[in-house]
Design a protein around this motif. Structure first.
Motif, mmCIF file in Angstrom:
data_model
loop_
_atom_site.group_PDB
_atom_site.id
_atom_site.type_symbol
_atom_site.label_atom_id
_atom_site.label_comp_id
_atom_site.label_asym_id
_atom_site.label_seq_id
_atom_site.Cartn_x
_atom_site.Cartn_y
_atom_site.Cartn_z
ATOM 1 N N SER A 1 5.391 -16.219 -5.090
ATOM 2 C CA SER A 1 5.550 -16.678 -3.709
ATOM 3 C C SER A 1 4.198 -16.830 -3.031
ATOM 4 N N ASP B 1 6.672 -10.986 -4.231
ATOM 5 C CA ASP B 1 6.951 -11.742 -5.446
ATOM 6 C C ASP B 1 5.682 -12.510 -5.770
ATOM 7 N N GLY C 1 16.806 -8.840 -11.422
ATOM 8 C CA GLY C 1 16.627 -7.988 -10.253
ATOM 9 C C GLY C 1 15.975 -6.658 -10.530
ATOM 10 N N SER D 1 5.754 -8.093 -8.053
ATOM 11 C CA SER D 1 6.856 -8.247 -8.999
ATOM 12 C C SER D 1 7.068 -9.732 -9.242
ATOM 13 N N CYS D 2 8.201 -10.066 -9.844
ATOM 14 C CA CYS D 2 8.503 -11.465 -10.162
ATOM 15 C C CYS D 2 10.012 -11.623 -10.243
ATOM 16 N N ASN D 3 10.519 -12.740 -9.733
ATOM 17 C CA ASN D 3 11.965 -12.954 -9.669
ATOM 18 C C ASN D 3 12.553 -13.413 -11.000
ATOM 19 N N THR D 4 12.449 -12.570 -12.013
ATOM 20 C CA THR D 4 13.104 -12.841 -13.292
ATOM 21 C C THR D 4 14.030 -11.676 -13.576
ATOM 22 N N SER E 1 8.103 -19.880 -6.925
ATOM 23 C CA SER E 1 8.898 -18.681 -7.167
ATOM 24 C C SER E 1 10.314 -19.052 -7.566
ATOM 25 N N ASN F 1 12.265 -6.168 -9.343
ATOM 26 C CA ASN F 1 12.170 -6.048 -7.890
ATOM 27 C C ASN F 1 12.731 -4.720 -7.399
ATOM 28 N N SER G 1 22.008 -8.267 -11.711
ATOM 29 C CA SER G 1 21.778 -8.910 -10.414
ATOM 30 C C SER G 1 22.176 -10.380 -10.423
ATOM 31 N N SER H 1 12.281 -18.378 -11.252
ATOM 32 C CA SER H 1 13.569 -17.687 -11.309
ATOM 33 C C SER H 1 14.624 -18.535 -12.008
#
Length: 376
Positions: free
Chosen positions: A39, A36, A12, A7-10, A46, A15, A216, A50
């Motif tokens: 990461s 992520d 919530g 996934s990717c922290n853009t 990461s 994720n 999120s 974000s």
């Protein structure tokens, strides 16, 4: 099976969908790793990704322009700047896969799909790949990816994906995975009693609960909506979930500290319990949260979207009677009170949610993986 989920922290939602399917697969006895993407090799990268996403969404005109421009430049067979940027990170992903072999790769975000496409076209990837869409539209750049299968949020979206040049033989119209806890039915009074005994001390369980969620990362004008609801005189408790937005949480606590009917929360992992407790949910139309509300069978008011795919999410739900949309707090207030007081309208909305969002995406994906990729 050994399964890697990227996934990717853009936001919530990506994720949350990844964690939901991971939990289902682990419960079924499979070995799952959730990562992520950025990461891999660099925690700092990461964080930068974000922060860049959060910055663009706060400047709504910038996010709207980027989404519009993406829709204009992306074409099947053409490589975009997004693909070029992701290809720069593809070597790190390749090194990780060499050191950590797996049987299948799942992804809940465009960026790992771009990087895996890059590796595939270099001849560096032979592992089966499945992308999971988390918005009710074909977002820009999906059509330049080349993975084995695409899990669509709904079968009605297939023509849109085909129109963008994608192969319908790769479509799996399973829906968006959500936490199994969201599907667990609980009588609302009992759920509110559990809230009052733990997460929300001071809550009056006998009164209806209006749940206001801002994603999120804590977007939207929750303060104005709460003030409208208070001024309306509606006899209900209110809970505002601010996500990771500490500033918003602090401001709201200060603003409503004297009002015992207003309960402010920051980030919480008890969203399923909140959904089961709520009589009406107000939320921006993120794909994952919206799906969770529908699976919980709770009347839904969509608030102002982040421009782009969230507009499409709101339109998809509203056109099928699964939600109502209102941009301004005054309109949102009226819509929510109507659903609270008109039992027939609320019942029809719940019926439509059950009709269009059965909530069995996790089980369908699990069955597909086991039938196609499990080793004998």
């Amino acid at each position: 099976m050994k399964i890697l989920i990227l996934s990717c922290n853009t936001g919530g939602g990506h994720n949350s969908a990844a964690i939901a399917i991971r939990d289902t697969l682990v419960d079924a006895g499979h070995d799952c790793t959730f990562l992520d993407l950025f990461s891999i090799g660099s925690q700092k990268l990461s964080g930068r990704v974000s922060k860049a996403y959060l910055f663009s969404t706060k400047l709504s005109f910038l996010f709207r322009f980027c989404y519009w421009a993406g829709g204009k430049i992306t074409r099947a067979g053409r490589r975009s700047p997004v693909y070029a940027a992701n290809s720069l990170h593809a070597d790190r992903l390749y090194q990780y896969l060499q050191a950590n072999p797996c049987d299948v790769i799942l992804m809940t975000h465009l960026f790992p799909a771009e990087q895996l496409t890059c590796l595939k076209h270099r001849g560096q990837l032979s592992i089966p790949t499945i992308a999971i869409g988390t918005d009710y539209t074909c977002i820009p750049f999906w059509e330049e990816t080349d993975v084995d299968y695409y899990v669509l949020p709904h079968g009605d979206l297939a023509p849109e994906f085909v129109q963008r040049g994608m192969n319908p033989q790769t479509f799996l119209p399973f829906g968006i995975p959500v936490s199994p806890k969201v599907k667990q039915r609980e009588e609302k009074l009992q759920a509110r009693q559990r809230l009052a005994a733990g997460l929300l001390p001071g809550l009056e369980p006998e009164k209806p609960l209006l749940l206001i969620m801002s994603g999120s990362m804590g977007f939207g004008s929750s303060r104005q909506l709460v003030e409208e609801l208070l001024q309306s005189g509606v006899d209900a408790e209110m809970c505002v979930v601010c996500g990771s937005n500490k500033k918003q949480e602090k401001r709201l606590r200060r603003r409503f500290k004297e009002n015992e009917r207003v309960h402010i929360l920051g980030y919480t992992q008890q969203v399923p319990l909140l959904l089961h407790s709520a009589d009406v949910v107000f939320t921006k139309p993120g794909g994952l949260t919206t799906t969770e509300v529908a699976v919980s069978r709770t009347p839904l008011v969509h608030t102002a979207p982040i421009p782009g795919c969230e507009n499409a999410n709101a339109a998809f739900f509203a056109s099928r009677g699964m939600s109502v949309s209102a941009k301004e707090p005054e309109e949102q207030c009226r819509a929510g009170i109507h659903l609270l007081q008109d039992r027939d309208a609320a019942h029809r909305m719940r019926e439509n949610q059950e009709k269009y969002i059965p909530g069995d995406a996790n089980e369908k994906l699990l069955a597909f993986l086991e039938s196609h990729f499990a080793k004998s």
